[in-house]
Each structure stands twice: as C-alpha cells, then as structure tokens.
Design a protein around this motif. Structure first.
Motif, PDB file in Angstrom:
ATOM      1  N   GLU A  66      32.925  38.504  40.368  1.00  0.00           N
ATOM      2  CA  GLU A  66      33.597  37.242  40.677  1.00  0.00           C
ATOM      3  C   GLU A  66      34.997  37.436  41.259  1.00  0.00           C
ATOM      4  O   GLU A  66      35.645  36.459  41.642  1.00  0.00           O
ATOM      5  N   CYS A  67      35.495  38.683  41.276  1.00  0.00           N
ATOM      6  CA  CYS A  67      36.875  38.989  41.706  1.00  0.00           C
ATOM      7  C   CYS A  67      37.871  38.172  40.898  1.00  0.00           C
ATOM      8  O   CYS A  67      38.779  37.535  41.438  1.00  0.00           O
ATOM      9  N   THR A  68      37.678  38.193  39.574  1.00  0.00           N
ATOM     10  CA  THR A  68      38.548  37.459  38.664  1.00  0.00           C
ATOM     11  C   THR A  68      38.937  38.333  37.479  1.00  0.00           C
ATOM     12  O   THR A  68      38.310  39.367  37.209  1.00  0.00           O
ATOM     13  N   LYS A 119      42.709  43.329  45.027  1.00  0.00           N
ATOM     14  CA  LYS A 119      42.041  42.896  46.268  1.00  0.00           C
ATOM     15  C   LYS A 119      41.545  44.104  47.064  1.00  0.00           C
ATOM     16  O   LYS A 119      40.543  44.000  47.773  1.00  0.00           O
ATOM     17  N   TRP A 149      41.676  33.939  36.170  1.00  0.00           N
ATOM     18  CA  TRP A 149      42.555  34.062  37.330  1.00  0.00           C
ATOM     19  C   TRP A 149      41.831  34.837  38.421  1.00  0.00           C
ATOM     20  O   TRP A 149      41.067  35.761  38.136  1.00  0.00           O
ATOM     21  N   ALA A 150      42.104  34.495  39.670  1.00  0.00           N
ATOM     22  CA  ALA A 150      41.550  35.223  40.815  1.00  0.00           C
ATOM     23  C   ALA A 150      42.391  36.468  41.079  1.00  0.00           C
ATOM     24  O   ALA A 150      43.580  36.505  40.763  1.00  0.00           O
ATOM     25  N   TYR A 151      41.756  37.482  41.675  1.00  0.00           N
ATOM     26  CA  TYR A 151      42.516  38.651  42.118  1.00  0.00           C
ATOM     27  C   TYR A 151      43.688  38.166  42.962  1.00  0.00           C
ATOM     28  O   TYR A 151      43.530  37.289  43.814  1.00  0.00           O
TER      29      TYR A 151
END
Length: 192
Positions: free
Chosen positions: A146-148, A188, A166-168
């Motif tokens: 999910e890149c979180t 990222k 939270w997102a990257y």
C-alpha cells in the motif's frame, strides 16, 4: 476444529522451540495463533527499509536500539513466538534473555510486509493482535503493498485502540513511549 487453532495448537511451545533451533539458516520460523509459520527470508528492499528505520531510531533515540529479528515470547498470545523485523528497546535489553525474549520493556515492534500470500493475515491481522496482547506500546507496519506506514498504539485487551495510516513521504508521528517523528520521503525510493 482444524489443527493449529487456539484450542488445539499444532505443537507445544517446547516442540516449536526445538524445531526452530534445528531449522536451516535459510528459514525463519514463528509460532503464531497455534500454527507454525515460515517467515519469508527478507529481500533487499525489506532489509533497506529496516536499515533506514534503524538509522532514524538512532538519530532520535540514541539510548535505544532497533534490534533486528529478536525472537519474542508472546505468551499471552496463545503461547506464541514471533520474530519481528525490529524491536525497539534499550541497547543491552536482550543480552541475558537468549533466543526468545520476554516482550516486557520493548517500546515498539516493526514489521515490513513481504511479497508473499500470507502477508495480509500475518502482518496486518495476527501480529497486531499478538503484540497488543503482549502489551507492546507501539506496532509499526511498513506496508509495501500500500506504500503506507500504519502505527498501532494504546494496547488494551488484545487490540490496539489507536490506528493511524500515513503514505510514504508524510511525517509519521510515533506516539509515546517512542515519541518522535519519522521523515519517510526515502521510502518512495523503495516503492515498486
């Protein structure tokens, strides 16, 4: 009832520990929810994320160490054994404890999802329950799918009462007793 449940575990803790001691180095075993689990060998991205986090912890809390792959006794969690990607604790916290340590005094556990079919159940469902039941104040999940980053905190009766995502790239607040903010822009670079 199927084998490997809380009512009828696949084996005893003693049998599991013996099996884990004799397993080849290419395999990491855990005993979660009464079942034998094979934790995937970390890939290069998993390792890079753990190193990134280790550096962040050292910068913000130099009196603590993110101990990689330290086995934890999650007794309250159905007599289990887990081997988180990282356990944040004082530097010599695990010295006298051996391969499977008591989780008392661990401030945070960390898991980085792997690319296998059991990651959802293991890292997103069973591990948070186990760490909360053991009373570990913070569980950080770096979710590569999910890149979180998911921060679980305030453990009570086998569950974390607080869960934030939270997102990257966002500044991630790690609550007390960890008490610092992660700068996650570097993650990222590891997104795929």
């Amino acid at each position: 009832m199927t084998p490997g449940t809380t009512d009828r575990p696949q084996m005893s803790i003693e049998e599991f520990e013996q099996l884990a001691r004799t397993a080849p180095e290419t395999v990491t075993l855990e005993f979660i929810n009464g079942k034998l689990e094979v934790k995937p060998v970390p890939d290069g991205i998993n390792g890079a994320i753990v190193v990134w986090l280790l550096k962040q912890c050292m910068q913000h809390r130099p009196e603590l160490v993110l101990h990689p792959e330290q086995g934890l006794k999650i007794e309250a969690y159905r007599g289990g054994r887990a081997r988180p990607d990282g356990s944040l604790a004082p530097e010599d916290h695990f010295v006298p404890q051996g391969e499977w340590a008591d989780p008392e005094g661990v401030l945070m556990t960390v898991e980085v999802t792997s690319r296998d079919r059991d990651a959802n159940r293991r890292d997103r469902v069973e591990k948070p329950e186990g760490y909360a039941t053991a009373g570990i104040p913070v569980y950080l999940l770096v979710d590569r799918d999910e890149c979180t980053l998911v921060v679980h905190s305030e453990p009570q009766r086998g569950t974390y009462c607080n869960r934030k995502v939270w997102a990257y790239g966002e500044a991630v607040e790690l609550p007390d007793p960890v008490g610092f903010t992660l700068k996650t822009g570097k993650l990222k670079d590891y997104a795929s």
